[in-house]
Structure formats: structure tokens, C-alpha cells
Design a protein around this motif. Structure first.
Motif, short mmCIF file in Angstrom:
data_model
loop_
_atom_site.label_atom_id
_atom_site.label_comp_id
_atom_site.label_asym_id
_atom_site.label_seq_id
_atom_site.Cartn_x
_atom_site.Cartn_y
_atom_site.Cartn_z
N GLY A 1 78.84 78.50 74.05
CA GLY A 1 78.34 78.32 75.20
C GLY A 1 79.19 78.57 76.38
N ASN A 2 80.15 79.11 76.37
CA ASN A 2 81.05 79.35 77.51
C ASN A 2 80.72 80.53 78.30
OD1 ASN A 2 82.52 76.93 77.05
ND2 ASN A 2 83.62 77.85 75.21
N ILE A 3 80.15 80.52 79.31
CA ILE A 3 79.89 81.65 80.07
C ILE A 3 79.98 81.43 81.45
CG2 ILE A 3 77.26 81.13 80.22
CD1 ILE A 3 76.81 84.10 79.94
N ASP A 4 80.79 82.35 82.28
CA ASP A 4 80.84 82.51 83.66
C ASP A 4 79.66 82.59 84.42
OD1 ASP A 4 81.25 83.23 86.32
OD2 ASP A 4 83.15 84.23 85.92
N GLU B 1 76.52 75.17 67.80
CA GLU B 1 77.86 75.08 67.80
C GLU B 1 78.31 75.18 69.58
OE1 GLU B 1 80.97 74.46 65.52
OE2 GLU B 1 79.12 73.44 65.25
N ASN B 2 77.42 75.38 70.46
CA ASN B 2 77.57 75.74 71.80
C ASN B 2 77.95 74.26 72.47
OD1 ASN B 2 74.82 75.29 71.06
ND2 ASN B 2 74.46 75.55 73.48
N LEU B 3 77.37 73.32 71.61
CA LEU B 3 77.74 71.83 72.18
C LEU B 3 78.96 71.17 71.41
CD1 LEU B 3 73.89 70.62 71.78
CD2 LEU B 3 75.28 71.57 73.68
N GLN B 4 79.71 72.26 70.72
CA GLN B 4 80.93 71.51 69.99
C GLN B 4 82.02 71.31 70.99
OE1 GLN B 4 83.15 69.89 67.93
NE2 GLN B 4 82.00 71.24 66.32
N ARG B 5 83.01 70.65 70.56
CA ARG B 5 84.05 70.26 71.66
C ARG B 5 84.71 71.72 72.10
NH1 ARG B 5 87.78 65.29 70.20
NH2 ARG B 5 88.47 65.82 72.56
N THR B 6 85.04 71.72 73.31
CA THR B 6 85.51 73.03 74.05
C THR B 6 84.31 74.24 74.22
OG1 THR B 6 86.41 74.31 72.19
CG2 THR B 6 87.83 72.63 73.06
N GLY B 7 83.12 73.91 73.81
CA GLY B 7 81.87 74.90 74.02
C GLY B 7 81.96 75.79 72.83
N SER B 8 82.65 75.71 71.71
CA SER B 8 82.29 76.67 70.60
C SER B 8 83.23 76.07 69.34
CB SER B 8 83.15 77.98 70.95
OG SER B 8 84.44 78.03 70.60
N PHE B 9 82.85 76.75 68.35
CA PHE B 9 83.09 76.60 66.87
C PHE B 9 84.76 76.50 66.72
CE2 PHE B 9 82.92 80.83 66.87
CZ PHE B 9 83.97 81.41 66.21
N LYS B 10 85.48 77.31 67.78
CA LYS B 10 86.86 77.46 67.64
C LYS B 10 87.60 76.23 67.29
CE LYS B 10 87.12 82.08 67.85
NZ LYS B 10 87.63 82.95 67.11
N ALA B 11 87.26 75.17 67.88
CA ALA B 11 88.04 73.93 67.86
C ALA B 11 88.31 73.42 66.54
CB ALA B 11 87.45 72.76 68.78
N ARG B 12 87.25 73.67 65.60
CA ARG B 12 87.35 73.45 64.15
C ARG B 12 88.61 74.11 63.36
NH1 ARG B 12 82.36 71.72 61.73
NH2 ARG B 12 80.57 72.02 63.24
N GLY B 13 88.61 75.45 63.62
CA GLY B 13 89.89 76.23 62.84
C GLY B 13 91.22 75.85 63.68
N ALA B 14 91.09 75.76 64.75
CA ALA B 14 92.49 75.75 65.62
C ALA B 14 93.15 74.34 65.24
CB ALA B 14 92.23 75.79 67.30
N GLY C 1 83.17 87.30 73.36
CA GLY C 1 83.68 86.22 72.27
C GLY C 1 83.69 86.97 70.82
N ILE C 2 83.02 88.12 70.74
CA ILE C 2 83.02 88.84 69.43
C ILE C 2 83.48 90.17 69.64
CG2 ILE C 2 81.41 87.25 68.20
CD1 ILE C 2 79.14 89.39 68.94
N ALA C 3 83.99 90.49 70.76
CA ALA C 3 84.63 91.86 70.92
C ALA C 3 86.03 92.03 70.33
CB ALA C 3 84.70 92.13 72.48
N VAL C 4 85.87 92.18 68.94
CA VAL C 4 87.05 92.60 68.18
C VAL C 4 87.19 93.79 67.47
CG1 VAL C 4 88.49 91.46 66.32
CG2 VAL C 4 87.23 89.95 67.68
N SER D 1 93.43 85.15 73.08
CA SER D 1 92.00 84.82 73.07
C SER D 1 91.18 85.37 74.34
CB SER D 1 91.65 83.38 72.98
OG SER D 1 90.48 83.06 72.99
N ALA D 2 89.89 85.55 74.29
CA ALA D 2 89.30 85.90 75.42
C ALA D 2 88.75 84.72 75.88
CB ALA D 2 88.02 86.82 75.07
N GLY D 3 89.07 83.56 75.24
CA GLY D 3 88.50 82.24 75.78
C GLY D 3 88.33 81.11 74.99
N ASN D 4 87.54 81.38 74.10
CA ASN D 4 87.03 80.17 73.13
C ASN D 4 88.06 79.67 72.23
OD1 ASN D 4 84.51 80.19 74.30
ND2 ASN D 4 83.35 81.51 72.88
N HIS D 5 88.78 80.72 71.58
CA HIS D 5 89.93 80.38 70.75
C HIS D 5 91.07 79.65 71.43
CE1 HIS D 5 92.82 80.25 67.35
NE2 HIS D 5 93.71 81.36 68.00
N ALA D 6 91.14 79.88 72.83
CA ALA D 6 92.26 79.71 73.74
C ALA D 6 92.01 77.97 73.86
CB ALA D 6 92.27 80.36 74.81
N GLN D 7 90.62 77.92 74.25
CA GLN D 7 90.40 76.33 74.54
C GLN D 7 90.58 75.59 73.32
OE1 GLN D 7 86.94 75.83 77.15
NE2 GLN D 7 86.77 78.26 76.70
#
Length: 404
Positions: A308-311, A47-60, A235-238, A80-86
Motif C-alpha cells: 500500500g505504499n504509493i506516492d 498485506e498492505n496493512l503489514q508493517r512497512t506497508g507490504s509483505f516485504k518485511a516478512r522475508g527481510a 513494486g513488480i517491475a522486475v 529496491s524500488a521501495g517496499n523491500h528497502a523498507q
């Protein structure tokens, strides 16, 4: 107390239809090195190869695509810390809707830039996701924008659950599925899909030990907030599970395990070196669990690489941290004669055993030193813990006083 909405297999299948042509079916890659470690087949769901670099695009996309014309006119807001935002920013852009995103301070720069690149307005607020979420709720109340929660909504859980359908199709013999766990949207959705079709498959959630809200929440029978969190896995700091995913995790997930920061960094490094893929610490949590307990999960197993979104700066630090955790950095102090050629001989002895010298510092003033000695502080690069022990043994055999 209001009834918590539930998500079923039909909801996930309907979400999949909505996502056709939007989300990609990410690849399932066999992992020989993890398979060897676990004693049976292990595959990586990328899922690091999903659009926007994470699974979050699916639910959004599923959530936003179901908004009414009136709701769309007011725009959407998310925290969002980033992935859901994208994911939200991309979905809003595709659907022609204005998006505003609140991020916690310190969110990774590439995630912020990517979110802005999809056309969203970004505002930083607070230290934790919960702080940003409070600001997003206030914005929604003031403006009428629709809050797109990162995990606590049936459409979000259903969208993430489409990943579970793909796992069963791509790995039909699977016995265990390991999924990173933050708020619970991905794990809950995958668990519903998998258990509905294959109740024999074991579903395991993996949390960062320094941000593990689910164990205490499940023990209490309801979501319980953490007081503090301190993890590289943003990404999982909830700190507080959502009601909808909590119910899904409670009812469908077999086990929750936690992994240390050292294991997370080792997993990021291992996936980079062995699978030739970049994942963020949160995305590598499932791999970290296998590294820690390779014989604990029945194979064939699937580990979901959730993002797969990492600084790049953080990636460099994580790589160093992972190498240290894997015993590939060795810091030591060695006493040598304060004579011409003393240091040169030490370096020859280190070279003979195959270690690479990264840093050398002389220390001449110390009460532990004899009159004609000098202490050398060394940082070495080794091939792992066995090699480290070989280096130490070699130096002691050569008569050096060595302190780790």
C-alpha cells in the motif's frame, strides 16, 4: 551449473516462528463487490496493512536475523524500488545492523523517506531495479556488506511464504489464491505453503503486462531478462526472475496471467472506493485480474493486496487514469449555434442527464464549422460506460453534432 536451493513447508514454518512478534498477521476482509462480480466469495488478504506497508518485511527479517555476528558487523545492503528497502531497513534497525539501500531513479518519494526514517542510507542508481541491484552487488564486494536480495534467496521466499500459511488458516474453504508477481518471492513462497497443505487449491500469479518476465521465462525453462519495462506498478517491475523463486513458481504455480495498465489503475480505484483501502498498483494486480475475468477463477477466492505504499501524487494520477479506464471521464466536441444562450442551453442539456462538467473550451476557427457555429470541447465526469452512452444519446437527440 550450481544447484538451486529449494524451500519447503518446514522452512516456512520455521520462518513463522522467527516472525512472531515482528510481522503481524494481516486481516482477511470479505469483499462483497468482488464476490458479486465473481459469482462467489472473494476475500482480500491485506498485506498492505503489514508493517512497512507490504509483505516485504516478512522475508527481510527472516534473512537478516539469520546472519552471523561477523556478517552483521559488516552491515547489509539491498536494492529496491521501495517496499523491500523498507523491510530491510526496519529489520536492520530492529537487529542493530547498519543498512545501505540502492534505489532506481524515480522510486516513490514516500518509500525513500520511509526507508531513511528506519535509519538506512539511501543512494539512487540507474533506471531499473536491475541497475540498482548491480550497484548493490558492487557495494557488497567493496565493503563486505551482506547483500539482501529482494527475492532470490531461500530465507526471503520462506519468509514471504508465511503469508500462505495465514491464508489457509483465515480462509480454509479457499479454492483459488491470486498473487501479484514481480521477482517471484511472494508468489513462490505462498505457492509452496498452499500446495504443500492444500494441493487442490489453484494458485495464480498476476504480472503487469508491460513488465511480464515470467511467461517467456517459463516457456524457455529458465529466467529470461526483459529488454524494457514500462509500468506504473514499480513494486513488480522486475526484468529478470530469480533462480530460487523461479523454481518455486515453475513447480507450484498453476497459471500466470497479465493485466494492462488500465486494469491496474481501475483496480487501485476500485479498492479505494469499495474496500476503503489504499493500495499501490503492484498491490492491486490480483484484483485487476478478477476485474478482467471475473468468471475465470473458482471461488472462494483470495486476492492478496501485496502493498500500500504509493506516492500521493501518483495516487492522484492513478485515480484519474482509473476513472478514464472505467468510462467515468468523457472527452467530446460538440457543435452549437454561435448565438447568445447557446452554451447555456448545452450545459442545461448535459445537466439534465446527470453529467458533471469539468472543463469547457471554445473553438471558433475550424474548417469543419459552419459560419454561425462554435465548437465546444468538453470534459465530463460520468458514472460509468452506460451513463456515458446515455449522455451521448441525449445530446444527439437534442440535435447536436457530437464528436468523441
Amino acid at each position: 551449473m550450481s544447484e538451486v536451493p529449494t524451500v519447503g513447508l518446514d522452512d516456512i514454518r520455521a520462518a513463522r516462528e522467527l516472525l512472531r512478534g515482528v510481522a503481524i498477521e494481516t486481516p482477511m476482509e470479505e469483499s462483497r463487490w468482488l464476490s458479486q462480480l465473481a459469482g462467489g466469495p472473494v476475500s482480500l488478504k491485506c498485506e498492505n496493512l503489514q508493517r512497512t506497508g507490504s509483505f516485504k518485511a516478512r522475508g527481510a527479517y527472516v534473512r537478516i536475523s539469520r546472519l552471523s555476528p561477523e556478517e552483521r558487523a559488516h552491515g547489509v545492503v539491498a536494492a529496491s524500488a521501495g517496499n523491500h528497502a523498507q523491510g530491510v531497513a526496519l529489520a536492520a534497525q530492529m537487529l542493530g545492523i547498519k543498512a545501505t539501500i540502492f534505489m532506481p531513479e524515480g522510486a516513490p518519494i514516500p518509500k525513500e523517506k520511509a526507508t531513511r526514517g528506519y535509519g538506512a542510507d539511501v543512494t539512487f542508481h540507474g533506471r531499473y531495479l536491475e541497475d540498482a541491484l548491480a550497484a548493490a552487488r558492487d557495494f557488497a564486494e567493496r565493503t563486505g556488506a551482506v547483500l539482501i536480495h529482494p527475492f532470490d534467496h531461500p530465507d526471503i521466499v520462506a519468509g514471504q511464504g508465511t503469508c500462505g500459511l495465514e491464508i489457509l488458516e483465515q480462509a480454509p474453504e479457499v479454492k483459488t489464491v491470486l498473487v501479484s508477481l514481480g521477482g517471484g518471492g511472494l508468489l513462490g513462497g505462498i505457492a509452496i505453503a498452499v500446495k504443500s497443505l492444500r494441493p487442490d487449491v489453484r494458485v495464480v500469479g498476476v504480472q503487469a503486462a508491460e513488465a511480464a518476465a515470467y511467461p517467456a521465462s517459463l516457456a524457455a525453462g529458465h529466467p529470461v531478462a526483459l529488454e524494457t519495462m514500462n509500468t506504473m506498478a514499480d513494486g513488480i517491475a522486475v526484468g529478470l526472475p530469480g533462480a530460487v523463486p523461479f523454481a518455486a513458481v515453475r513447480d507450484h504455480v498453476d497459471e500466470i496471467v497479465t493485466v494492462s495498465e488500465e486494469l491496474l489503475s481501475r483496480a487501485v480505484l476500485a479498492v479505494l472506493e469499495r474496500a476503503k483501502m489504499v493500495v499501490e498498483p503492484a498491490g492491486a494486480a490480483a484484483v485487476a485480474a478478477i476485474l478482467e475475468r471475473p468468471d475465470a477463477f473458482e471461488t472462494p477466492a483470495v486476492a492478496v493486496l501485496s502493498g500500500g505504499n504509493i506516492d500521493p501524487l501518483l495516487l492522484g494520477k492513478v485515480i484519474q487514469h482509473g476513472m478514464a479506464a472505467a468510462g467515468r471521464y468523457l472527452n467530446l466536441r460538440v457543435c452549437i449555434p454561435d448565438l447568445p444562450g447557446g452554451l447555456a442551453q448545452l450545459l442545461v442539456d448535459i445537466s439534465a442527464v446527470g453529467a458533471n462538467v469539468l472543463e469547457v473550451v471554445h473553438e471558433r476557427i475550424s474548417p469543419s464549422l459552419h459560419l454561425h457555429e462554435v465548437e465546444v470541447h468538453l470534459q465530463l465526469e460520468t458514472r460509468g460506460e452506460p451513463h456515458t452512452q446515455q449522455v451521448l444519446a441525449r445530446l444527439r437527440e437534442r440535435g447536436y453534432r457530437v464528436y468523441e
